[in-house]
Every structure is written in C-alpha cells, then in structure tokens.
Write a protein that holds these residues in place. Structure first.
Motif, mmCIF file in Angstrom:
data_model
loop_
_atom_site.group_PDB
_atom_site.id
_atom_site.type_symbol
_atom_site.label_atom_id
_atom_site.label_comp_id
_atom_site.label_asym_id
_atom_site.label_seq_id
_atom_site.Cartn_x
_atom_site.Cartn_y
_atom_site.Cartn_z
ATOM 1 N N ARG A 74 -2.871 60.987 13.897
ATOM 2 C CA ARG A 74 -2.017 61.275 15.039
ATOM 3 C C ARG A 74 -2.889 61.214 16.282
ATOM 4 O O ARG A 74 -4.094 61.476 16.237
ATOM 5 N N ALA A 75 -2.307 60.877 17.393
ATOM 6 C CA ALA A 75 -3.065 60.712 18.642
ATOM 7 C C ALA A 75 -3.854 61.971 18.999
ATOM 8 O O ALA A 75 -5.003 61.887 19.432
ATOM 9 N N MET A 93 -3.783 49.761 22.184
ATOM 10 C CA MET A 93 -2.843 48.662 21.958
ATOM 11 C C MET A 93 -1.859 48.968 20.838
ATOM 12 O O MET A 93 -1.548 48.108 20.026
ATOM 13 N N THR A 94 -1.347 50.194 20.812
ATOM 14 C CA THR A 94 -0.377 50.550 19.773
ATOM 15 C C THR A 94 1.013 50.004 20.064
ATOM 16 O O THR A 94 1.831 49.911 19.160
ATOM 17 N N HIS A 95 1.293 49.700 21.319
ATOM 18 C CA HIS A 95 2.637 49.318 21.783
ATOM 19 C C HIS A 95 3.595 50.504 21.696
ATOM 20 O O HIS A 95 4.804 50.326 21.803
ATOM 21 N N ASN A 96 3.037 51.691 21.504
ATOM 22 C CA ASN A 96 3.813 52.927 21.495
ATOM 23 C C ASN A 96 3.374 53.717 22.724
ATOM 24 O O ASN A 96 2.265 54.261 22.769
ATOM 25 N N TYR A 97 4.216 53.781 23.713
ATOM 26 C CA TYR A 97 3.872 54.392 24.992
ATOM 27 C C TYR A 97 3.344 55.815 24.822
ATOM 28 O O TYR A 97 2.293 56.170 25.375
ATOM 29 N N ASN A 98 4.036 56.657 24.072
ATOM 30 C CA ASN A 98 3.641 58.056 23.939
ATOM 31 C C ASN A 98 2.309 58.220 23.206
ATOM 32 O O ASN A 98 1.509 59.079 23.558
ATOM 33 N N TYR A 99 2.052 57.399 22.209
ATOM 34 C CA TYR A 99 0.783 57.451 21.484
ATOM 35 C C TYR A 99 -0.356 57.053 22.427
ATOM 36 O O TYR A 99 -1.361 57.756 22.537
ATOM 37 N N ASP A 100 -0.190 55.919 23.120
ATOM 38 C CA ASP A 100 -1.228 55.467 24.056
ATOM 39 C C ASP A 100 -1.442 56.484 25.174
ATOM 40 O O ASP A 100 -2.581 56.736 25.581
ATOM 41 N N LEU A 101 -0.372 57.089 25.665
ATOM 42 C CA LEU A 101 -0.469 58.104 26.709
ATOM 43 C C LEU A 101 -1.292 59.300 26.233
ATOM 44 O O LEU A 101 -2.184 59.779 26.949
ATOM 45 N N ALA A 102 -1.017 59.780 25.038
ATOM 46 C CA ALA A 102 -1.752 60.926 24.499
ATOM 47 C C ALA A 102 -3.238 60.603 24.330
ATOM 48 O O ALA A 102 -4.104 61.431 24.638
ATOM 49 N N VAL A 103 -3.545 59.395 23.874
ATOM 50 C CA VAL A 103 -4.950 59.004 23.703
ATOM 51 C C VAL A 103 -5.619 58.867 25.068
ATOM 52 O O VAL A 103 -6.742 59.356 25.274
ATOM 53 N N LEU A 104 -4.956 58.231 26.022
ATOM 54 C CA LEU A 104 -5.530 58.077 27.358
ATOM 55 C C LEU A 104 -5.818 59.439 27.984
ATOM 56 O O LEU A 104 -6.880 59.650 28.564
ATOM 57 N N ARG A 105 -4.898 60.362 27.860
ATOM 58 C CA ARG A 105 -5.085 61.714 28.398
ATOM 59 C C ARG A 105 -6.342 62.344 27.790
ATOM 60 O O ARG A 105 -7.160 62.928 28.498
ATOM 61 N N GLY A 119 -1.109 45.575 28.002
ATOM 62 C CA GLY A 119 0.210 45.651 28.606
ATOM 63 C C GLY A 119 0.136 45.506 30.107
ATOM 64 O O GLY A 119 -0.940 45.423 30.696
ATOM 65 N N PRO A 120 1.296 45.504 30.746
ATOM 66 C CA PRO A 120 1.338 45.282 32.191
ATOM 67 C C PRO A 120 0.777 46.462 32.982
ATOM 68 O O PRO A 120 0.759 47.603 32.513
ATOM 69 N N LEU A 121 0.344 46.184 34.195
ATOM 70 C CA LEU A 121 -0.190 47.203 35.092
ATOM 71 C C LEU A 121 0.832 48.313 35.326
ATOM 72 O O LEU A 121 0.471 49.489 35.404
ATOM 73 N N LYS A 122 2.102 47.952 35.409
ATOM 74 C CA LYS A 122 3.164 48.938 35.655
ATOM 75 C C LYS A 122 3.165 50.029 34.563
ATOM 76 O O LYS A 122 3.366 51.199 34.846
ATOM 77 N N ARG A 123 2.894 49.638 33.333
ATOM 78 C CA ARG A 123 2.848 50.595 32.213
ATOM 79 C C ARG A 123 1.686 51.567 32.397
ATOM 80 O O ARG A 123 1.832 52.780 32.227
#
Length: 188
Positions: A74-75, A93-105, A119-123
């Motif tokens: 889990r992230a 690069m999971t393509h899962n916004y919430n997973y990537d967000l948790a890891v980035l945080r 992914g795009p800059l907007k994401r």
C-alpha cells in the motif's frame, strides 16, 4: 601504483585509483505494462531496480524479471520497507491518482534528487495543490526535485521511447549534466 626514486634519494609513491559509486536505486512505483521497458533499461544501466505496486497480479517476478526486487505494498507502507539516499530516484507511474498522490506526499520528507511523475503537468499540479491544501508546504527545493511530466523531450510515442526519455532524464539529474548533443557540446 608505482614507486618513483628521486635523484636525491627520496622515494615517492604514485597511486592510480578509480572511485566506484554504488548503483543508483530506482524505485518504479507502478507495475503496469509501461513500467516493464523502464525496468529493463534501468537494469541494463546497472541500476538496482525495485518495482512497487499494490496490485499483486501486476507486481510479479514473472513480469519484472530484470528487477532486483518486486514489492506489493500500500502507498502508506512503502517507506517503512525501503531505504533512500542521494543516489535514489523514484518514478510514479501507477496511473492511480490517489496512490501516486500518497507516495508523492511521503516523498517530500526525503532528500531524493529525482522524483518523476508520469502523466500531464495538469495532473502533477493538481497533486501539489491537494498536498498544499492539506497544510503541507512544498518548498522550492522540493519542487526542483520533482519532474513532471517525467522525461526529456525525445519525441517519444510508445512505452519504450518514454522509458528511454525518463532514463535519460534520471541520468542527467544524477550526473548533474546537460542534455545537449555531443556534436554541439563544443559550443558550450
């Protein structure tokens, strides 16, 4: 090494040495099909590759045979299982916004020189805004270590070309190099 005798009887030693750096640790967060060529390129370069995903059917040794390790996590649990240093890079690069967000945080707590976000800059901007909305300040130094969209513009169209573009950017960042053609290097 060699021994040199001087004319006045003194002896001097001369040594030749090579500094060997440990392999770069690349954590690929996401085990989709587009992560396979990134893992393979990194392995060819001698990187120590760890693939991480929460999906057991994707994060398998069969799919990522060139990885040093494959983790199902889990992230929120990733950073209790790994070590990082100045030769660590992450690609989200999971393509899962919430997973990537948790890891980035979580990554913001570490001094990691390269964090690539597919992914795009907007994401990525949305993720940063959401983190800021949680009362977490992202410093300029932290922002400078986040690369999104990940990769160098090589005109990439498919997963292999995108992987090459990301690996090239990681190499440029870790080596603190420019990404210019060698032909044009004499002009710099």
């Amino acid at each position: 090494n060699s021994l040199i005798k001087g004319g006045d009887g003194d002896e001097r030693m001369s040594y030749f040495y090579e500094v060997l750096e440990p392999p770069l640790a690349l954590f690929i967060v996401g085990a989709g099909n587009d992560a396979i060529p990134l893992c393979n390129f990194a392995d060819v370069l001698g990187y120590k590759v760890t693939v991480i995903d929460g999906r057991a059917n994707y994060a398998t040794r069969e799919r990522f045979s060139s990885a040093s390790s494959v983790m199902i996590s889990r992230a929120e649990e990733i950073f209790s299982k790994i070590n990082t240093d100045s030769r660590t890079a992450f690609v989200l690069m999971t393509h899962n916004y919430n997973y990537d967000l948790a890891v980035l945080r979580s990554l913001l707590k570490f001094d990691i020189p390269y964090v690539g976000c597919l992914g795009p800059l907007k994401r990525l901007e949305r993720m940063k805004a959401e983190i800021a909305g949680q009362g977490i300040t992202i410093t300029n130094e932290q922002k400078d270590r986040i690369y999104g969209p990940a990769g160098i513009d090589l005109g990439s169209d498919n997963a292999e070309e995108i992987a090459l573009s990301i690996i090239s950017e990681i190499q440029r960042v870790i080596k603190k190099s420019s990404a210019i053609s060698l032909r044009d290097k004499h002009c710099v």
